[in-house]
Design a protein around this motif. Structure first.
Motif, PDB file in Angstrom:
ATOM      1  N   TYR A  17       0.875  -1.172   0.000  1.00  0.00           N
ATOM      2  CA  TYR A  17       0.000   0.000   0.000  1.00  0.00           C
ATOM      3  C   TYR A  17       0.911   1.220   0.000  1.00  0.00           C
ATOM      4  CZ  TYR A  17      -3.307  -3.530   1.430  1.00  0.00           C
ATOM      5  OH  TYR A  17      -4.080  -4.650   1.471  1.00  0.00           O
ATOM      6  N   THR A  39      -2.797  -4.775   5.691  1.00  0.00           N
ATOM      7  CA  THR A  39      -4.177  -5.034   5.264  1.00  0.00           C
ATOM      8  C   THR A  39      -4.855  -3.734   4.833  1.00  0.00           C
ATOM      9  OG1 THR A  39      -5.156  -4.641   7.439  1.00  0.00           O
ATOM     10  CG2 THR A  39      -4.358  -6.885   6.983  1.00  0.00           C
ATOM     11  N   PRO A  40      -5.965  -3.827   4.092  1.00  0.00           N
ATOM     12  CA  PRO A  40      -6.704  -2.610   3.732  1.00  0.00           C
ATOM     13  C   PRO A  40      -7.178  -1.838   4.959  1.00  0.00           C
ATOM     14  CG  PRO A  40      -7.483  -4.463   2.429  1.00  0.00           C
ATOM     15  CD  PRO A  40      -6.544  -5.016   3.468  1.00  0.00           C
ATOM     16  N   ALA A  43      -4.306   0.076   6.290  1.00  0.00           N
ATOM     17  CA  ALA A  43      -4.025   1.210   5.402  1.00  0.00           C
ATOM     18  C   ALA A  43      -4.969   2.360   5.695  1.00  0.00           C
ATOM     19  CB  ALA A  43      -4.130   0.778   3.942  1.00  0.00           C
ATOM     20  N   GLU A  44      -6.263   2.058   5.843  1.00  0.00           N
ATOM     21  CA  GLU A  44      -7.239   3.123   6.137  1.00  0.00           C
ATOM     22  C   GLU A  44      -6.953   3.771   7.486  1.00  0.00           C
ATOM     23  OE1 GLU A  44      -9.456   4.620   4.182  1.00  0.00           O
ATOM     24  OE2 GLU A  44      -8.673   3.318   2.607  1.00  0.00           O
ATOM     25  N   CYS A  60      -4.372   6.645  -0.166  1.00  0.00           N
ATOM     26  CA  CYS A  60      -3.630   5.396  -0.281  1.00  0.00           C
ATOM     27  C   CYS A  60      -3.912   4.755  -1.639  1.00  0.00           C
ATOM     28  CB  CYS A  60      -4.047   4.445   0.838  1.00  0.00           C
ATOM     29  SG  CYS A  60      -3.097   2.926   0.878  1.00  0.00           S
ATOM     30  N   TYR A  62      -3.865   1.227  -3.439  1.00  0.00           N
ATOM     31  CA  TYR A  62      -3.942  -0.169  -3.039  1.00  0.00           C
ATOM     32  C   TYR A  62      -3.377  -1.100  -4.112  1.00  0.00           C
ATOM     33  CZ  TYR A  62      -7.014   1.504   0.621  1.00  0.00           C
ATOM     34  OH  TYR A  62      -7.517   2.155   1.705  1.00  0.00           O
ATOM     35  N   SER A  65      -4.395  -1.591  -8.157  1.00  0.00           N
ATOM     36  CA  SER A  65      -4.942  -0.340  -8.667  1.00  0.00           C
ATOM     37  C   SER A  65      -3.848   0.374  -9.462  1.00  0.00           C
ATOM     38  CB  SER A  65      -5.481   0.538  -7.540  1.00  0.00           C
ATOM     39  OG  SER A  65      -4.465   0.870  -6.639  1.00  0.00           O
TER      40      SER A  65
END
Length: 106
Positions: A17, A39-40, A43-44, A60, A62, A65
């Motif tokens: 990320y 993990t997502p 990241a958030e 961010c 990902y 993407s």
């Protein structure tokens, strides 16, 4: 081998990320965590934390993407993400980054 990107080209994030920040001068302070997020959800959480800590806009990019390179200054890349977010990310010239981001060949 030096990471060389081409302005105007499309790139795919294959690993990790990558954080985008509006002010380029903050990047050296976040370099150790720029791609370490697992993990997502992490990241958030990091986006919220970094936004509050540095009082700036943080986004961010990902895995799986894309982004378009606008400008490169050494290890710093100014990009526009596939979500339309514009900012700077750090992409250090290190062995672990070799296959993290690849140019999209159309």
């Amino acid at each position: 081998m030096k990471n060389t990107f081409k302005a105007g080209k499309l790139y795919l994030v294959e690993k990790y990320y990558w954080f985008l920040l509006s002010p380029k001068d903050i990047l050296p302070m976040i370099a150790p965590i720029a791609a370490a997020t697992a993990t997502p959800e992490d990241a958030e959480a990091d986006v919220v934390h970094l936004s509050e800590m540095f009082n700036c806009q943080v986004a961010c990019i990902y895995p799986n993407s894309t982004f378009c390179l606008l400008e490169q200054s050494g290890d710093y890349l100014k990009v526009i993400s596939s979500k339309g977010e514009v900012g700077w990310m750090i992409y250090p010239d290190e062995p672990w980054t070799k296959y993290c981001i690849q140019e999209v060949i159309l």
